[in-house]
Write an enzyme that holds these catalytic residues in place. Structure first.
Site, PDB file in Angstrom:
ATOM      1  N   ILE A 199      31.152  34.501  36.481  1.00 35.17           N
ATOM      2  CA  ILE A 199      32.341  35.288  36.815  1.00 35.17           C
ATOM      3  C   ILE A 199      32.987  35.782  35.524  1.00 35.17           C
ATOM      4  CG2 ILE A 199      32.727  34.115  39.008  1.00 35.17           C
ATOM      5  CD1 ILE A 199      34.976  32.550  37.704  1.00 35.17           C
TER       6      ILE A 199
ATOM      7  N   THR B 172      30.884  37.507  31.271  1.00 41.13           N
ATOM      8  CA  THR B 172      31.046  36.397  32.208  1.00 41.13           C
ATOM      9  C   THR B 172      30.988  35.035  31.519  1.00 41.13           C
ATOM     10  OG1 THR B 172      28.681  36.254  32.702  1.00 41.13           O
ATOM     11  CG2 THR B 172      29.993  37.767  34.052  1.00 41.13           C
ATOM     12  N   ASP B 173      31.417  34.026  32.271  1.00 44.73           N
ATOM     13  CA  ASP B 173      31.316  32.652  31.800  1.00 44.73           C
ATOM     14  C   ASP B 173      30.056  32.017  32.388  1.00 44.73           C
ATOM     15  OD1 ASP B 173      31.911  32.052  34.465  1.00 44.73           O
ATOM     16  OD2 ASP B 173      33.972  31.455  34.045  1.00 44.73           O
ATOM     17  N   LEU B 174      29.907  30.725  32.244  1.00 42.91           N
ATOM     18  CA  LEU B 174      28.705  30.048  32.726  1.00 42.91           C
ATOM     19  C   LEU B 174      28.533  30.138  34.238  1.00 42.91           C
ATOM     20  CD1 LEU B 174      28.660  26.873  30.458  1.00 42.91           C
ATOM     21  CD2 LEU B 174      27.125  28.841  30.366  1.00 42.91           C
ATOM     22  N   ALA B 175      29.631  30.339  34.961  1.00 47.19           N
ATOM     23  CA  ALA B 175      29.556  30.448  36.417  1.00 47.19           C
ATOM     24  C   ALA B 175      29.204  31.865  36.871  1.00 47.19           C
ATOM     25  CB  ALA B 175      30.878  30.015  37.052  1.00 47.19           C
TER      26      ALA B 175
END
Length: 129
Positions: free
Chosen positions: A19, A14-17
């Protein structure tokens, strides 16, 4: 013929969000293709060692429809769209609880030791029907 491969979304996907990072869908469908080929009785290591042949992605069309998130259980659904002597076209969708999150059309070819296109192995083509 449809092949289903389940996997869990890990934090590293995932990324920082929280997702799934867009490029990781390509990793997910690659894993599913490798397991699908194995399920057809093809040992890709032996195929390379014995026949000097490998499979390569020639083209991919991808649609990102909805995000997968950290800790989701997703499923990659792989089905054969078409097959010729030298080309295999697959539809691969990543789903969560039946909802399509990512949809792709992947064109594969077989390459010989020199990197030139080669005929798909006959026993492999027979197993696709």
């Amino acid at each position: 013929m449809t092949y289903r491969f389940k996997l869990r979304v890990y934090y590293e996907d995932t990324d920082l969000a929280g997702i799934v990072y867009y490029a990781n869908y390509l990793r997910f469908i690659e894993r599913a293709r490798s397991e699908w080929v194995r399920s057809l009785g093809v040992d890709q290591v032996a195929l390379k060692a014995d026949a000097g042949m490998v499979f390569a992605v020639r083209r991919i069309e991808a649609d990102y429809l909805a995000p997968a998130k950290f800790d989701d259980e997703v499923e990659v659904v792989t089905s054969v769209e078409s097959v010729t002597g030298v080309r295999l076209v697959l539809k691969q969708d990543v789903t969560r609880a039946g909802q399509v999150l990512f949809s792709s059309i992947v064109t594969l070819v077989a390459l010989n030791e020199q990197g030139a296109p080669a005929r798909l192995p006959a026993n492999f083509r027979r197993n696709l029907h």
